[in-house]
Design an enzyme around this catalytic site. Structure first.
Site, PDB file in Angstrom:
ATOM      1  N   CYS A 139       4.292  -9.572  12.968  1.00  0.00           N
ATOM      2  CA  CYS A 139       5.684  -9.244  13.309  1.00  0.00           C
ATOM      3  C   CYS A 139       5.759  -7.932  14.072  1.00  0.00           C
ATOM      4  CB  CYS A 139       6.560  -9.189  12.055  1.00  0.00           C
ATOM      5  SG  CYS A 139       6.741 -10.774  11.227  1.00  0.00           S
ATOM      6  N   HIS A 154       7.955  -2.808  13.156  1.00  0.00           N
ATOM      7  CA  HIS A 154       8.046  -4.207  12.745  1.00  0.00           C
ATOM      8  C   HIS A 154       9.259  -4.811  13.440  1.00  0.00           C
ATOM      9  CE1 HIS A 154       8.841  -7.606   9.983  1.00  0.00           C
ATOM     10  NE2 HIS A 154       7.597  -7.473   9.548  1.00  0.00           N
ATOM     11  N   LYS A 169       6.543  -5.992  -1.971  1.00  0.00           N
ATOM     12  CA  LYS A 169       5.335  -5.289  -1.556  1.00  0.00           C
ATOM     13  C   LYS A 169       4.905  -4.241  -2.584  1.00  0.00           C
ATOM     14  CE  LYS A 169       6.561  -5.858   3.340  1.00  0.00           C
ATOM     15  NZ  LYS A 169       5.569  -6.869   3.731  1.00  0.00           N
ATOM     16  N   GLN A 174       6.217  -0.208   3.994  1.00  0.00           N
ATOM     17  CA  GLN A 174       4.780   0.001   3.783  1.00  0.00           C
ATOM     18  C   GLN A 174       4.469   1.364   3.165  1.00  0.00           C
ATOM     19  OE1 GLN A 174       2.641  -2.376   4.160  1.00  0.00           O
ATOM     20  NE2 GLN A 174       3.921  -3.839   5.270  1.00  0.00           N
ATOM     21  N   ASP A 228      12.206   2.705   8.026  1.00  0.00           N
ATOM     22  CA  ASP A 228      11.651   1.489   7.438  1.00  0.00           C
ATOM     23  C   ASP A 228      10.515   1.918   6.518  1.00  0.00           C
ATOM     24  OD1 ASP A 228      10.162  -0.759   6.807  1.00  0.00           O
ATOM     25  OD2 ASP A 228       9.896  -1.437   8.876  1.00  0.00           O
TER      26      ASP A 228
END
Length: 406
Positions: free
Chosen positions: A361, A121, A224, A201, A198
């Site tokens: 993104c 991302h 999220k 997700q 990261d």
């Protein structure tokens, strides 16, 4: 999992869009919020609204207890060793920027390497680009296989003795690729580098144990995972965080202020300058309670079944390109041949089906895929096979609308 009972906790799903019952397939962008989270935020503002850590009055004590209680819930949820390692931020972007500008600027110099992947991302690319420009470090990318995965051979070949930081997404927001973080972290550590993850997700969809992964930093967002927007988390190993300087200065994060110098509070508060995101943190704590009640393993299994079913149904549609590996997290990125994904998403919206369209993104990844944009359907705990059927029906409608050029 009792999906009917779970869906009843999400009031936003009980509505029509363009005259059709809403099918929400955009949870990778932001998840919907269940009633317990909405009520927790509402209750804070109705009953306990006060600043934290400062006042000795009752409301201040209540607010502080809830805020720090949420920190403990986050610690347990990702299996951190201590609440000192849990920093509240505005989200994944702020968390990664904090690592880049605090740790990166202090520890990188000319000739050092920052290793990434093309599937990152923008939030896990741009901060490192900026730090590289400041410090003289260089960026290197682990190549992708044709299905959008990485191999350990390529990881070994890319990470060298000059590598100081490896930054990688746990789950790709475009491909659904689940990266082998634990194995990559070991290679990074063997070369004297740190591992930055990261997890935006990943944390909403699967069990995450930061100690088992042995990552040095792990960033994720609340919005999220059923929590409010504007709240996120930076996990960092205590020894690293203690060495780092804050990147935001002001109230709340100080120990002592003189006219010409100041000292900082201990962890985690030295990284939380100003009035913190109190309601957001309380909402995140409520979201964690909600997810724990359902069970993360149950959520992972449910999404796996949904994405398998969706892949099977999409395979029945001629003229559709699907991107990413066979084994994936609960999202599918696709394009109807010769139809711009924005047009596809517009027709789907007319059918009450909400998907994401654009570059997500992830423009470097779009370039690698040789497309300008894609459509993405992402699933969560409140989605059903009926939602998938509605998606398939809407895609068939899109084909008809654009003249069935296939």
């Amino acid at each position: 999992m009792d999906i009917k009972a779970i869906r009843s906790e999400f009031p936003i799903l009980d509505q029509q869009v363009n005259g059709k019952p809403l099918v929400y397939l955009d949870s990778s962008a932001t998840s919907q919020k269940p009633t317990p989270v909405i009520e927790a935020v509402n209750s804070y503002y109705r009953l306990n609204n006060s600043n934290v850590h400062r006042g000795v009055h009752t409301l201040g004590t209540r607010a502080t207890d809830q805020y720090e209680g949420a920190r403990e819930k986050v610690r347990a949820f990702v299996h951190a060793q201590s609440t000192e390692e849990i920093i509240f931020t505005r989200g994944t972007t702020t968390a990664i920027n904090t690592i880049a500008y605090s740790y990166g600027n202090a520890n990188l110099s000319d000739g050092d390497e920052i290793v990434l992947t093309p599937m990152e991302h923008h939030s896990n690319i741009i901060p490192w680009q900026q730090v590289a420009k400041t410090t003289g470090a260089t960026l290197k990318y682990i190549p992708l296989q044709s299905d959008g995965t990485i191999t350990m051979e390529d990881v070994q070949a890319t990470i060298t003795s000059n590598t100081k930081i490896v930054a990688m997404t746990h789950v790709s927001n475009v491909l659904g690729t689940i990266n082998p973080i634990k194995e990559v972290a070991k290679i990074a550590h063997d070369h004297g580098a740190i591992m930055v993850v990261d997890g935006a997700q990943a944390v909403p969809h699967m069990k995450v144990d930061v100690q088992a992964l042995d990552c040095d930093f792990y960033a994720f967002s609340g919005h999220k995972m059923c929590a409010p927007t504007g709240i996120g988390v930076l996990y960092g190993k205590k020894a690293l965080l203690e060495e780092m300087e804050p990147v935001e200065f002001g109230g709340e994060m100080i120990d002592f202020v003189d006219l010409y110098d100041s000292t900082w509070k201990e962890l985690p508060w030295k990284f939380e300058g100003g009035t913190p995101i109190i309601a957001g943190a309380i909402g995140l704590g409520a979201a964690i309670d909600f997810l724990n009640t359902i069970g993360m393993d149950n959520i992972t299994e449910h999404e796996s079944k949904l994405v398998t079913y969706a892949m099977q149904q999409l395979a029945t549609i001629d003229g559709i390109d699907i991107y990413g590996p066979e084994k994936r997290a609960g999202l599918i990125t696709f394009n109807l041949v010769d139809v711009h994904p924005h047009d596809t998403a517009t027709v789907l919206d007319a059918e009450g089906v909400a998907v994401r369209a654009g570059h997500h993104c992830a423009q470097p990844l779009m370039k690698w895929l040789q497309v300008t944009a894609t459509a993405r359907a992402s699933f969560y705990l409140y989605n059903t096979t009926d939602d998938v059927d509605r998606l398939i029906s809407a895609l068939q409608r899109a084909k008809e609308f654009f003249g069935d050029v296939f």
